[in-house]
Design a protein around this motif. Structure first.
Motif, PDB file in Angstrom:
ATOM      1  N   ALA A  22      40.407  20.902  47.665  1.00 55.10           N
ATOM      2  CA  ALA A  22      41.868  20.369  47.227  1.00 55.10           C
ATOM      3  C   ALA A  22      42.349  21.274  46.232  1.00 55.10           C
ATOM      4  O   ALA A  22      43.599  21.720  46.408  1.00 55.10           O
ATOM      5  N   VAL A  23      41.369  21.846  45.479  1.00 53.45           N
ATOM      6  CA  VAL A  23      41.988  23.074  44.447  1.00 53.45           C
ATOM      7  C   VAL A  23      42.738  24.056  44.966  1.00 53.45           C
ATOM      8  O   VAL A  23      42.053  24.569  46.209  1.00 53.45           O
ATOM      9  N   GLU A  24      43.555  24.766  44.290  1.00 53.92           N
ATOM     10  CA  GLU A  24      44.312  25.875  44.889  1.00 53.92           C
ATOM     11  C   GLU A  24      44.128  26.738  43.662  1.00 53.92           C
ATOM     12  O   GLU A  24      44.731  26.869  42.798  1.00 53.92           O
ATOM     13  N   PRO A  25      43.399  27.919  44.008  1.00 51.13           N
ATOM     14  CA  PRO A  25      43.018  28.991  43.181  1.00 51.13           C
ATOM     15  C   PRO A  25      44.498  29.765  42.768  1.00 51.13           C
ATOM     16  O   PRO A  25      44.349  30.962  43.206  1.00 51.13           O
ATOM     17  N   ARG A  26      45.521  29.385  42.178  1.00 47.68           N
ATOM     18  CA  ARG A  26      46.814  30.144  42.065  1.00 47.68           C
ATOM     19  C   ARG A  26      46.721  31.372  41.329  1.00 47.68           C
ATOM     20  O   ARG A  26      47.048  32.096  41.478  1.00 47.68           O
ATOM     21  N   LEU A  27      45.591  31.209  40.230  1.00 45.24           N
ATOM     22  CA  LEU A  27      45.454  32.387  39.475  1.00 45.24           C
ATOM     23  C   LEU A  27      44.275  33.168  39.735  1.00 45.24           C
ATOM     24  O   LEU A  27      43.354  34.000  38.951  1.00 45.24           O
ATOM     25  N   ALA A  28      43.840  33.268  41.129  1.00 44.42           N
ATOM     26  CA  ALA A  28      42.697  34.154  41.430  1.00 44.42           C
ATOM     27  C   ALA A  28      42.801  35.436  41.333  1.00 44.42           C
ATOM     28  O   ALA A  28      43.812  35.957  41.205  1.00 44.42           O
ATOM     29  N   GLY A  29      41.408  36.089  41.234  1.00 41.70           N
ATOM     30  CA  GLY A  29      41.463  37.436  41.206  1.00 41.70           C
ATOM     31  C   GLY A  29      40.838  37.887  42.343  1.00 41.70           C
ATOM     32  O   GLY A  29      40.090  37.220  43.228  1.00 41.70           O
ATOM     33  N   TRP A  30      40.228  39.300  42.203  1.00 41.81           N
ATOM     34  CA  TRP A  30      39.687  39.909  43.358  1.00 41.81           C
ATOM     35  C   TRP A  30      38.439  39.531  43.586  1.00 41.81           C
ATOM     36  O   TRP A  30      37.801  39.424  44.857  1.00 41.81           O
ATOM     37  N   LEU A  31      37.633  38.835  42.672  1.00 33.31           N
ATOM     38  CA  LEU A  31      36.349  38.287  42.782  1.00 33.31           C
ATOM     39  C   LEU A  31      36.335  37.127  43.417  1.00 33.31           C
ATOM     40  O   LEU A  31      35.183  36.467  43.936  1.00 33.31           O
ATOM     41  N   GLY A  32      37.417  36.468  43.784  1.00 33.87           N
ATOM     42  CA  GLY A  32      37.663  35.327  44.343  1.00 33.87           C
ATOM     43  C   GLY A  32      37.683  35.246  45.701  1.00 33.87           C
ATOM     44  O   GLY A  32      37.668  34.001  46.275  1.00 33.87           O
ATOM     45  N   HIS A  33      37.590  36.146  46.457  1.00 32.69           N
ATOM     46  CA  HIS A  33      37.424  36.538  47.643  1.00 32.69           C
ATOM     47  C   HIS A  33      36.383  36.403  48.119  1.00 32.69           C
ATOM     48  O   HIS A  33      35.255  36.481  47.564  1.00 32.69           O
ATOM     49  N   GLU A  34      36.125  35.994  49.424  1.00 31.26           N
ATOM     50  CA  GLU A  34      34.754  36.026  50.128  1.00 31.26           C
ATOM     51  C   GLU A  34      34.362  37.517  50.213  1.00 31.26           C
ATOM     52  O   GLU A  34      35.200  38.257  50.668  1.00 31.26           O
ATOM     53  N   ASP A  35      33.041  37.662  49.895  1.00 37.42           N
ATOM     54  CA  ASP A  35      32.343  39.048  50.129  1.00 37.42           C
ATOM     55  C   ASP A  35      33.374  40.254  49.429  1.00 37.42           C
ATOM     56  O   ASP A  35      33.639  40.980  50.044  1.00 37.42           O
ATOM     57  N   PRO A  36      33.619  39.830  48.257  1.00 36.30           N
ATOM     58  CA  PRO A  36      34.453  40.756  47.545  1.00 36.30           C
ATOM     59  C   PRO A  36      34.104  42.274  47.196  1.00 36.30           C
ATOM     60  O   PRO A  36      35.035  42.975  46.949  1.00 36.30           O
ATOM     61  N   VAL A  37      32.727  42.516  47.257  1.00 36.83           N
ATOM     62  CA  VAL A  37      32.298  43.801  47.015  1.00 36.83           C
ATOM     63  C   VAL A  37      31.770  44.660  48.212  1.00 36.83           C
ATOM     64  O   VAL A  37      31.280  45.688  48.047  1.00 36.83           O
ATOM     65  N   ALA A  38      32.122  44.155  49.240  1.00 41.38           N
ATOM     66  CA  ALA A  38      31.597  44.686  50.535  1.00 41.38           C
ATOM     67  C   ALA A  38      32.110  46.140  50.754  1.00 41.38           C
ATOM     68  O   ALA A  38      31.531  47.082  51.041  1.00 41.38           O
ATOM     69  N   PHE A  39      33.356  46.302  50.138  1.00 39.21           N
ATOM     70  CA  PHE A  39      34.078  47.834  50.305  1.00 39.21           C
ATOM     71  C   PHE A  39      33.412  48.807  49.464  1.00 39.21           C
ATOM     72  O   PHE A  39      33.821  49.946  49.376  1.00 39.21           O
TER      73      PHE A  39
END
Length: 395
Positions: A234-251
């Motif tokens: 239900a929660v919406e991370p409106r203030l999300a940053g780059w580490l909030g993504h799935e697999d954020p450090v793959a690149f």
């Protein structure tokens, strides 16, 4: 591993105060915590990035430790900068509808008020205020007050596990039960509890935020946020940053370019991890919480109650008015008192500090907050210091 013992401050060899009773503000750092900070700093100074590479993976163990402390699962815990950041994340992450009601308590620390006020202005919410006074008298009267505030229903109840000024321990299980019955969720600010007063999210707490520098006895800047799995979708991370993504450090690893801006956000608590964490602070927090784990929070709480029982009796006999909870279930590791009418609070605090007794004065109260290193043998000396200070001021 160091060997902590209740009532023994030998792990705090640099502490100046004769009786340090300000753990509800900032705890002093123990020698093992300072040693860990020095160790991490040395790695960073020698290797820069290699220091990060060595210590950052250990944060997962810290996550497990913090989850266990509140009877949660590790994937329900996110690292945040402090308690307030966790409140902001949820206040702006709920899928609000205009007119939703949020119940707040008059007398709460502003960290658990201001974010809800800003969310109310942003999303058109209604703030409803409940009084803490009935809770001081009994759990039953307090729950009746909450029932009044809830009315026909609300979207959220925001409450501190322990009230910062008086030390009132809120009946979280009863609050959660009533709130859920009325269709509301429960957010808990736990910074004045964790480490010295037991907190168990399984009683029905939906969200919880806490920081590191009070009863957890770590350095500042290492907080965490709990989001129950049942609330994750239900929660919406409106203030999300780059580490909030799935697999954020793959690149950042591998041989081929993998930069992508449209990876989905994680679900639940860890979507709120916005950027690089305070690795040094969390590494130190792991040590301070480890000491508390060896003792057991329940044992720490019992130890502190014995200290405060004796101190409270002595202060009341000297004309102080105790604001401690009327029942054991309403008592935390804080004791808030009103000072005698013929002395100024600020002057009394200064006079006590000159005599080696460190306490705080939040919002017109004198607050005493011991922890596991405080020995009950200190209490007579504390009361002697009170007598001397009162005599000086009255003269």
């Amino acid at each position: 591993m160091a060997d902590p013992r209740l009532g023994d401050r030998s792990l705090f060899p640099n502490l100046d105060a004769e009786a340090y009773l300000a753990h509800a503000a900032i705890s002093p750092l123990s020698a093992p915590v300072c040693s860990r900070i020095s160790e991490v700093l040395a790695d960073y100074s020698r290797g820069g990035m290699t220091g990060f590479v060595r210590w950052a993976p250990r944060l997962n163990r810290v996550r497990e430790t913090m989850a266990a402390l509140i009877s949660a699962q590790p994937d329900e815990v996110a690292f945040v900068a402090n308690t307030t950041q966790g409140v902001i994340d949820i206040a702006f992450g709920i899928p609000w509808r205009e007119g939703d009601r949020v119940v707040l308590f008059d007398g709460e620390f502003p960290a658990n008020v201001t974010p809800w006020q800003r969310a109310a202005d942003t999303f058109g919410l209604e703030l409803v205020w409940a009084s803490l006074e009935p809770f001081h008298r009994s759990v039953e009267e307090g729950i009746a007050e909450l029932q009044r505030a809830l009315g026909t229903g609300a979207r959220m109840v925001a409450v501190s596990a322990v009230q910062y000024k008086t030390g009132l321990r809120m009946p979280l299980a009863e609050i959660a039960s009533l709130a859920h019955e009325r269709g509301a969720e429960v957010f808990v600010d736990a910074i004045q509890a964790l480490g010295a007063t037991p907190v168990d999210v399984s009683v029905g707490i939906d969200y919880l935020s806490a920081g590191s520098h009070k009863h957890l006895m770590g350095p500042e800047g290492a907080g965490f946020l709990y989001v129950a799995k049942r609330c994750a979708e239900a929660v919406e991370p409106r203030l999300a940053g780059w580490l909030g993504h799935e697999d954020p450090v793959a690149f950042l690893v591998g041989d081929e370019p993998r930069l992508c801006y449209d990876n989905p956000l994680k679900s639940g608590a860890q979507a709120f991890e916005t950027g690089t964490s305070n690795v040094i602070g969390f590494a130190a927090l792991a040590v301070s919480v480890g000491l508390i784990e060896q003792l057991g929070v329940a044992a720490v709480h019992s130890h502190v109650q014995g200290y405060l029982d004796t101190l409270e009796r002595g202060l009341v006999a000297r004309g102080f008015e105790s604001r401690r909870g009327s029942a054991a279930a309403l008592r935390s590791s804080l004791l808030g008192v009103r000072v005698p009418a013929d002395v100024r609070l600020s002057e009394l605090a200064v006079a006590l500090r000159k005599r080696g007794v460190v306490c705080n004065t939040p919002d017109g109260m004198m607050r005493f907050a011991p922890h596991w290193p405080n020995s009950q043998d200190e209490v007579p000396a504390v009361l002697d210091a009170v007598d001397e200070a009162l005599a000086e001021l009255r003269a």
